[in-house]
Scaffold this motif. Structure first.
Motif, mmCIF file in Angstrom:
data_model
loop_
_atom_site.group_PDB
_atom_site.id
_atom_site.type_symbol
_atom_site.label_atom_id
_atom_site.label_comp_id
_atom_site.label_asym_id
_atom_site.label_seq_id
_atom_site.Cartn_x
_atom_site.Cartn_y
_atom_site.Cartn_z
ATOM 1 N N PHE A 189 37.277 55.829 75.622
ATOM 2 C CA PHE A 189 35.978 55.305 76.033
ATOM 3 C C PHE A 189 35.456 54.348 74.982
ATOM 4 O O PHE A 189 35.808 54.429 73.812
ATOM 5 C CB PHE A 189 34.949 56.443 76.166
ATOM 6 C CG PHE A 189 35.388 57.584 77.035
ATOM 7 C CD1 PHE A 189 36.005 58.692 76.474
ATOM 8 C CD2 PHE A 189 35.183 57.563 78.398
ATOM 9 C CE1 PHE A 189 36.418 59.751 77.254
ATOM 10 C CE2 PHE A 189 35.584 58.619 79.195
ATOM 11 C CZ PHE A 189 36.203 59.710 78.621
ATOM 12 N N LEU A 239 27.470 55.883 77.099
ATOM 13 C CA LEU A 239 28.762 55.439 77.597
ATOM 14 C C LEU A 239 28.671 54.001 78.091
ATOM 15 O O LEU A 239 27.834 53.675 78.935
ATOM 16 C CB LEU A 239 29.225 56.349 78.724
ATOM 17 C CG LEU A 239 30.565 55.990 79.352
ATOM 18 C CD1 LEU A 239 31.696 56.192 78.347
ATOM 19 C CD2 LEU A 239 30.808 56.821 80.607
ATOM 20 N N TYR A 250 31.587 53.598 73.708
ATOM 21 C CA TYR A 250 30.173 53.929 73.776
ATOM 22 C C TYR A 250 29.407 52.846 73.024
ATOM 23 O O TYR A 250 29.901 52.269 72.060
ATOM 24 C CB TYR A 250 29.890 55.284 73.102
ATOM 25 C CG TYR A 250 30.092 56.491 73.980
ATOM 26 C CD1 TYR A 250 31.359 56.865 74.408
ATOM 27 C CD2 TYR A 250 29.009 57.276 74.382
ATOM 28 C CE1 TYR A 250 31.546 57.992 75.200
ATOM 29 C CE2 TYR A 250 29.182 58.399 75.178
ATOM 30 C CZ TYR A 250 30.450 58.745 75.577
ATOM 31 O OH TYR A 250 30.631 59.864 76.372
ATOM 32 N N ASN A 299 38.608 71.660 75.233
ATOM 33 C CA ASN A 299 37.186 71.951 75.371
ATOM 34 C C ASN A 299 36.332 70.692 75.458
ATOM 35 O O ASN A 299 35.202 70.675 74.973
ATOM 36 C CB ASN A 299 36.692 72.843 74.220
ATOM 37 C CG ASN A 299 37.091 74.290 74.421
ATOM 38 O OD1 ASN A 299 36.911 74.849 75.496
ATOM 39 N ND2 ASN A 299 37.662 74.876 73.398
ATOM 40 N N ASN A 300 36.882 69.669 76.080
ATOM 41 C CA ASN A 300 36.109 68.438 76.319
ATOM 42 C C ASN A 300 35.628 67.776 75.032
ATOM 43 O O ASN A 300 34.663 67.019 75.050
ATOM 44 C CB ASN A 300 34.909 68.708 77.240
ATOM 45 C CG ASN A 300 35.282 68.554 78.696
ATOM 46 O OD1 ASN A 300 36.436 68.730 79.062
ATOM 47 N ND2 ASN A 300 34.317 68.197 79.515
ATOM 48 N N ARG A 301 36.260 68.073 73.912
ATOM 49 C CA ARG A 301 35.807 67.464 72.660
ATOM 50 C C ARG A 301 36.271 66.022 72.559
ATOM 51 O O ARG A 301 37.306 65.649 73.090
ATOM 52 C CB ARG A 301 36.330 68.265 71.470
ATOM 53 C CG ARG A 301 35.825 69.693 71.460
ATOM 54 C CD ARG A 301 36.119 70.402 70.168
ATOM 55 N NE ARG A 301 37.462 70.207 69.685
ATOM 56 C CZ ARG A 301 37.952 70.831 68.626
ATOM 57 N NH1 ARG A 301 37.203 71.680 67.965
ATOM 58 N NH2 ARG A 301 39.169 70.606 68.211
ATOM 59 N N LEU A 302 35.448 65.245 71.873
ATOM 60 C CA LEU A 302 35.758 63.841 71.659
ATOM 61 C C LEU A 302 35.817 63.551 70.162
ATOM 62 O O LEU A 302 35.128 64.193 69.372
ATOM 63 C CB LEU A 302 34.689 62.945 72.293
ATOM 64 C CG LEU A 302 34.564 62.999 73.812
ATOM 65 C CD1 LEU A 302 33.353 62.183 74.268
ATOM 66 C CD2 LEU A 302 35.831 62.476 74.473
ATOM 67 N N PHE A 333 35.139 60.413 67.543
ATOM 68 C CA PHE A 333 34.415 59.143 67.515
ATOM 69 C C PHE A 333 34.839 58.316 66.311
ATOM 70 O O PHE A 333 34.962 58.837 65.205
ATOM 71 C CB PHE A 333 32.912 59.401 67.408
ATOM 72 C CG PHE A 333 32.298 59.966 68.652
ATOM 73 C CD1 PHE A 333 32.407 61.311 68.936
ATOM 74 C CD2 PHE A 333 31.621 59.151 69.539
ATOM 75 C CE1 PHE A 333 31.846 61.840 70.092
ATOM 76 C CE2 PHE A 333 31.057 59.669 70.689
ATOM 77 C CZ PHE A 333 31.170 61.022 70.968
ATOM 78 N N GLY A 334 35.028 57.028 66.540
ATOM 79 C CA GLY A 334 35.159 56.111 65.422
ATOM 80 C C GLY A 334 33.788 55.848 64.822
ATOM 81 O O GLY A 334 32.759 56.210 65.400
ATOM 82 N N PRO A 378 24.047 57.445 71.329
ATOM 83 C CA PRO A 378 25.174 56.740 71.950
ATOM 84 C C PRO A 378 25.109 56.878 73.472
ATOM 85 O O PRO A 378 24.741 57.929 73.995
ATOM 86 C CB PRO A 378 26.398 57.480 71.397
ATOM 87 C CG PRO A 378 25.910 58.235 70.210
ATOM 88 C CD PRO A 378 24.494 58.575 70.496
ATOM 89 N N ASN A 388 39.652 61.349 73.422
ATOM 90 C CA ASN A 388 39.535 62.795 73.585
ATOM 91 C C ASN A 388 40.285 63.513 72.472
ATOM 92 O O ASN A 388 41.347 63.104 72.020
ATOM 93 C CB ASN A 388 40.046 63.260 74.951
ATOM 94 C CG ASN A 388 41.551 63.189 75.063
ATOM 95 O OD1 ASN A 388 42.122 62.104 75.138
ATOM 96 N ND2 ASN A 388 42.206 64.354 75.058
ATOM 97 N N ASP A 389 39.684 64.594 72.022
ATOM 98 C CA ASP A 389 40.282 65.446 70.995
ATOM 99 C C ASP A 389 41.266 66.372 71.700
ATOM 100 O O ASP A 389 40.879 67.123 72.587
ATOM 101 C CB ASP A 389 39.157 66.245 70.321
ATOM 102 C CG ASP A 389 39.649 67.123 69.192
ATOM 103 O OD1 ASP A 389 38.877 67.357 68.262
ATOM 104 O OD2 ASP A 389 40.806 67.603 69.253
#
Lengths: 111, 111
Positions: free
Chosen positions: A34, A46, A36, A96-99, A101-102, A44, A91-92
Motif C-alpha cells: 500500500f 490509505l 498511505y 494478524n493483519n499487521r503492517l 511502515f516505511g 496516515p 503486510n507483516d
C-alpha cells in the motif's frame, strides 16, 4: 535491515511536474502493498493499494516489482495539495493483519 | 459518529504518572492496533488485538499495557510514564485484508 526502506527526502517538486519514488521491502513472502499519505500532524490515510499488474488512480500510479522487491509511486501534474509524506506499507508476514511502515517520502510541491 | 476516535487528543503528564489513552471504533472491526510515531522512527507497533480478549505485543511494548474487553474499545495504558514515551500515539483498526484505518492521534508529552 529494516523491513521497509524509503529515502525520506524531502522531494521538492515544482507545481505541475512529475515526481516518482521507490521503496524496498525485505521480506519476499509479503503479499499486500500500500501507499498511505500522511499530512503534517495528521493521521496516515490509505492512498492506494498496489497490485502486481500496477494500478493507476487519477494522477497517481503505483507499481510493484516482486523480483527486485520494490514498490514505486509516481505523481503526475503535481498540485500544491500533494505536499505530504507518502508512506510505503507492506503486510507483516507475522500475520494478524499487521503492517510494516516505511519512514515515508516527504514531498513538497513548490509554486 | 462513525469511524475511529481517540481521546484525549493532547495530554501533558509528569514522569511516573499513569496515563490511559482511549481508542473507540464504530465499525466492529476485529483487529485493532496501537502505534507510536517519533521523528526518525516512523510508525512503530506497540500492541495489537485480533479480537476481544486477545492481545499481543508488537515491536515496542515495554512500559505499556492494553486490554480489550469490548470489540469497539482498545485502551492503552502507560503504567509509569517516562520522558521517552513522549510521542504521537495512533490507534488503528482493520477487518478484511490489511488496510488499516487510523484515528486522529494523541499527542502525549511527559515532563
Amino acid at each position: 535491515r529494516k523491513e521497509v526502506e524509503q529515502d525520506p527526502g524531502p522531494f521538492n517538486v515544482p507545481e505541475g511536474a512529475t515526481v516518482a519514488f521507490n521503496c524496498t521491502y525485505s521480506n519476499s513472502a509479503s503479499q499486500s502493498f500500500f501507499w498511505y499519505r500522511q499530512d503534517c500532524r495528521k493521521e496516515p490515510k490509505l492512498l492506494m493499494s498496489v497490485y502486481s499488474s500496477g494500478n493507476e488512480d487519477g494522477r497517481f500510479t503505483a507499481q510493484l516489482n516482486r523480483a527486485s522487491q520494490y514498490i514505486s509511486l509516481l505523481i503526475r501534474d503535481s498540485k500544491l495539495s500533494d505536499s505530504a509524506t507518502y508512506l510505503c506499507v507492506v503486510n507483516d508476514t507475522g500475520g494478524n493483519n499487521r503492517l510494516a511502515f516505511g519512514k515515508g517520502n516527504q514531498v513538497v510541491v513548490i509554486p | 459518529d462513525a469511524g475511529i476516535t481517540q481521546s484525549p487528543r493532547y495530554k501533558i503528564t509528569e514522569t511516573g504518572r499513569q496515563v490511559t489513552l482511549m481508542c473507540h471504533q464504530t465499525w466492529s472491526h476485529s483487529y485493532m492496533f496501537w502505534y507510536r510515531q517519533d521523528l526518525g522512527h516512523g510508525l512503530r507497533l506497540i500492541y495489537y488485538s485480533a479480537a476481544a480478549d486477545i492481545t499481543d505485543k508488537g515491536e515496542v511494548p515495554d512500559g505499556y499495557v492494553v486490554s480489550r474487553s469490548k470489540t469497539e474499545n482498545f485502551p492503552l495504558t502507560l503504567e509509569s510514564a517516562t520522558r521517552s514515551q513522549t510521542s504521537v500515539y495512533f490507534c488503528a483498526s482493520s477487518e478484511r485484508g490489511y488496510e488499516q484505518y487510523f484515528g486522529p492521534g494523541t499527542r502525549l508529552t511527559v515532563t
